[in-house]
Design a protein around this motif. Structure first.
Motif, PDB file in Angstrom:
ATOM      1  N   MET A 297       0.849  -1.158   0.000  1.00 52.05           N
ATOM      2  CA  MET A 297       0.000   0.000   0.000  1.00 52.05           C
ATOM      3  C   MET A 297       0.898   1.224   0.000  1.00 52.05           C
ATOM      4  O   MET A 297       1.798   1.345   0.819  1.00 52.05           O
ATOM      5  CB  MET A 297      -0.903  -0.058   1.232  1.00 52.05           C
ATOM      6  CG  MET A 297      -1.788   1.114   1.398  1.00 52.05           C
ATOM      7  SD  MET A 297      -2.997   0.947   2.723  1.00 52.05           S
ATOM      8  CE  MET A 297      -1.976   0.690   4.130  1.00 52.05           C
ATOM      9  N   ALA A 298       0.635   2.155  -0.914  1.00 51.10           N
ATOM     10  CA  ALA A 298       1.412   3.381  -0.993  1.00 51.10           C
ATOM     11  C   ALA A 298       0.852   4.438  -0.053  1.00 51.10           C
ATOM     12  O   ALA A 298       1.585   5.095   0.670  1.00 51.10           O
ATOM     13  CB  ALA A 298       1.438   3.900  -2.420  1.00 51.10           C
ATOM     14  N   GLU A 299      -0.449   4.626  -0.084  1.00 51.57           N
ATOM     15  CA  GLU A 299      -1.109   5.572   0.816  1.00 51.57           C
ATOM     16  C   GLU A 299      -2.585   5.228   0.890  1.00 51.57           C
ATOM     17  O   GLU A 299      -3.114   4.512   0.047  1.00 51.57           O
ATOM     18  CB  GLU A 299      -0.906   7.012   0.362  1.00 51.57           C
ATOM     19  CG  GLU A 299      -1.524   7.362  -0.964  1.00 51.57           C
ATOM     20  CD  GLU A 299      -1.298   8.824  -1.338  1.00 51.57           C
ATOM     21  OE1 GLU A 299      -0.952   9.643  -0.470  1.00 51.57           O
ATOM     22  OE2 GLU A 299      -1.483   9.140  -2.512  1.00 51.57           O
ATOM     23  N   ALA A 300      -3.225   5.748   1.924  1.00 53.03           N
ATOM     24  CA  ALA A 300      -4.643   5.478   2.111  1.00 53.03           C
ATOM     25  C   ALA A 300      -5.280   6.638   2.859  1.00 53.03           C
ATOM     26  O   ALA A 300      -4.602   7.384   3.561  1.00 53.03           O
ATOM     27  CB  ALA A 300      -4.843   4.190   2.895  1.00 53.03           C
ATOM     28  N   ALA A 301      -6.574   6.768   2.680  1.00 58.68           N
ATOM     29  CA  ALA A 301      -7.364   7.745   3.430  1.00 58.68           C
ATOM     30  C   ALA A 301      -8.645   7.047   3.856  1.00 58.68           C
ATOM     31  O   ALA A 301      -9.227   6.284   3.085  1.00 58.68           O
ATOM     32  CB  ALA A 301      -7.679   8.966   2.573  1.00 58.68           C
ATOM     33  N   CYS A 302      -9.050   7.300   5.077  1.00 62.56           N
ATOM     34  CA  CYS A 302     -10.283   6.725   5.591  1.00 62.56           C
ATOM     35  C   CYS A 302     -11.211   7.849   6.024  1.00 62.56           C
ATOM     36  O   CYS A 302     -10.762   8.869   6.533  1.00 62.56           O
ATOM     37  CB  CYS A 302     -10.006   5.825   6.785  1.00 62.56           C
ATOM     38  SG  CYS A 302      -9.057   4.359   6.365  1.00 62.56           S
ATOM     39  N   VAL A 303     -12.493   7.649   5.781  1.00 65.95           N
ATOM     40  CA  VAL A 303     -13.502   8.617   6.195  1.00 65.95           C
ATOM     41  C   VAL A 303     -14.659   7.859   6.825  1.00 65.95           C
ATOM     42  O   VAL A 303     -14.896   6.696   6.519  1.00 65.95           O
ATOM     43  CB  VAL A 303     -14.015   9.482   5.016  1.00 65.95           C
ATOM     44  CG1 VAL A 303     -12.894  10.350   4.461  1.00 65.95           C
ATOM     45  CG2 VAL A 303     -14.624   8.635   3.928  1.00 65.95           C
ATOM     46  N   GLY A 304     -15.357   8.540   7.693  1.00 67.88           N
ATOM     47  CA  GLY A 304     -16.516   7.947   8.337  1.00 67.88           C
ATOM     48  C   GLY A 304     -17.786   8.279   7.585  1.00 67.88           C
ATOM     49  O   GLY A 304     -17.908   9.330   6.970  1.00 67.88           O
ATOM     50  N   ALA A 305     -18.723   7.367   7.605  1.00 68.73           N
ATOM     51  CA  ALA A 305     -20.044   7.560   7.022  1.00 68.73           C
ATOM     52  C   ALA A 305     -21.053   6.917   7.975  1.00 68.73           C
ATOM     53  O   ALA A 305     -20.671   6.283   8.957  1.00 68.73           O
ATOM     54  CB  ALA A 305     -20.132   6.930   5.633  1.00 68.73           C
ATOM     55  N   ALA A 306     -22.318   7.073   7.669  1.00 65.40           N
ATOM     56  CA  ALA A 306     -23.362   6.536   8.535  1.00 65.40           C
ATOM     57  C   ALA A 306     -23.240   5.025   8.721  1.00 65.40           C
ATOM     58  O   ALA A 306     -23.550   4.495   9.785  1.00 65.40           O
ATOM     59  CB  ALA A 306     -24.736   6.883   7.978  1.00 65.40           C
ATOM     60  N   ASP A 307     -22.764   4.323   7.690  1.00 66.62           N
ATOM     61  CA  ASP A 307     -22.673   2.867   7.772  1.00 66.62           C
ATOM     62  C   ASP A 307     -21.315   2.361   8.247  1.00 66.62           C
ATOM     63  O   ASP A 307     -21.096   1.166   8.326  1.00 66.62           O
ATOM     64  CB  ASP A 307     -23.037   2.239   6.426  1.00 66.62           C
ATOM     65  CG  ASP A 307     -22.112   2.667   5.301  1.00 66.62           C
ATOM     66  OD1 ASP A 307     -21.394   3.670   5.455  1.00 66.62           O
ATOM     67  OD2 ASP A 307     -22.113   1.995   4.250  1.00 66.62           O
ATOM     68  N   GLY A 308     -20.363   3.244   8.534  1.00 70.54           N
ATOM     69  CA  GLY A 308     -19.054   2.831   9.030  1.00 70.54           C
ATOM     70  C   GLY A 308     -17.921   3.529   8.315  1.00 70.54           C
ATOM     71  O   GLY A 308     -18.105   4.540   7.647  1.00 70.54           O
ATOM     72  N   VAL A 309     -16.740   2.960   8.441  1.00 68.14           N
ATOM     73  CA  VAL A 309     -15.521   3.526   7.871  1.00 68.14           C
ATOM     74  C   VAL A 309     -15.369   3.084   6.416  1.00 68.14           C
ATOM     75  O   VAL A 309     -15.575   1.913   6.095  1.00 68.14           O
ATOM     76  CB  VAL A 309     -14.291   3.075   8.686  1.00 68.14           C
ATOM     77  CG1 VAL A 309     -13.002   3.577   8.061  1.00 68.14           C
ATOM     78  CG2 VAL A 309     -14.408   3.540  10.120  1.00 68.14           C
ATOM     79  N   HIS A 310     -14.989   4.029   5.562  1.00 66.25           N
ATOM     80  CA  HIS A 310     -14.722   3.742   4.152  1.00 66.25           C
ATOM     81  C   HIS A 310     -13.256   4.057   3.887  1.00 66.25           C
ATOM     82  O   HIS A 310     -12.780   5.127   4.266  1.00 66.25           O
ATOM     83  CB  HIS A 310     -15.606   4.599   3.243  1.00 66.25           C
ATOM     84  CG  HIS A 310     -17.048   4.239   3.338  1.00 66.25           C
ATOM     85  ND1 HIS A 310     -17.732   3.650   2.300  1.00 66.25           N
ATOM     86  CD2 HIS A 310     -17.945   4.354   4.348  1.00 66.25           C
ATOM     87  CE1 HIS A 310     -18.980   3.436   2.667  1.00 66.25           C
ATOM     88  NE2 HIS A 310     -19.130   3.856   3.916  1.00 66.25           N
ATOM     89  N   ALA A 311     -12.541   3.125   3.267  1.00 65.21           N
ATOM     90  CA  ALA A 311     -11.112   3.289   2.997  1.00 65.21           C
ATOM     91  C   ALA A 311     -10.878   3.453   1.504  1.00 65.21           C
ATOM     92  O   ALA A 311     -11.478   2.744   0.689  1.00 65.21           O
ATOM     93  CB  ALA A 311     -10.341   2.086   3.519  1.00 65.21           C
TER      94      ALA A 311
END
Length: 102
Positions: A1-15
């Motif tokens: 993996m080079a890089e990643a970003a995670c964000v929260g939403a109503a149904d959980g974490v999205h990567a």
């Protein structure tokens, strides 16, 4: 993996993940990433969705455009903003076309 970003939403974490050169996105890599987060951080932080991209959307300042990622995670594809504000507007097209996993 080079890089990643995670964000929260109503149904959980999205990567959103950019795979390192020489590596390939796969179901196995996705399962490994989810398992790693589950073991190291905890089940609540494990992503419900992982999307593999060629690059993360970045503002001209170089920061990750998390607002766009949050809107995509929430399914709110209206009013994502002006793509000209991104370093590479083609990333937005790829983000909207990339299949979501569950």
């Amino acid at each position: 993996m080079a890089e990643a970003a995670c964000v929260g939403a109503a149904d959980g974490v999205h990567a959103y993940v950019v795979v390192a050169a020489g590596s390939k996105a796969s179901d196995i890599l996705e399962a490994d990433l989810k398992g790693l987060v589950r073991r190291e951080i905890g089940p609540a932080a494990a992503p419900v969705e992982v999307r593999f991209l060629s690059a993360l959307p970045r503002a001209k300042s170089g920061s990750v455009a998390r607002r766009i990622l949050r809107k995509v995670a929430a399914g709110d594809l209206a009013n994502l903003g002006d793509p000209a504000g991104l370093v590479d507007p083609a990333v937005l097209d790829e983000l909207l076309k990339s299949p979501a996993s569950a």
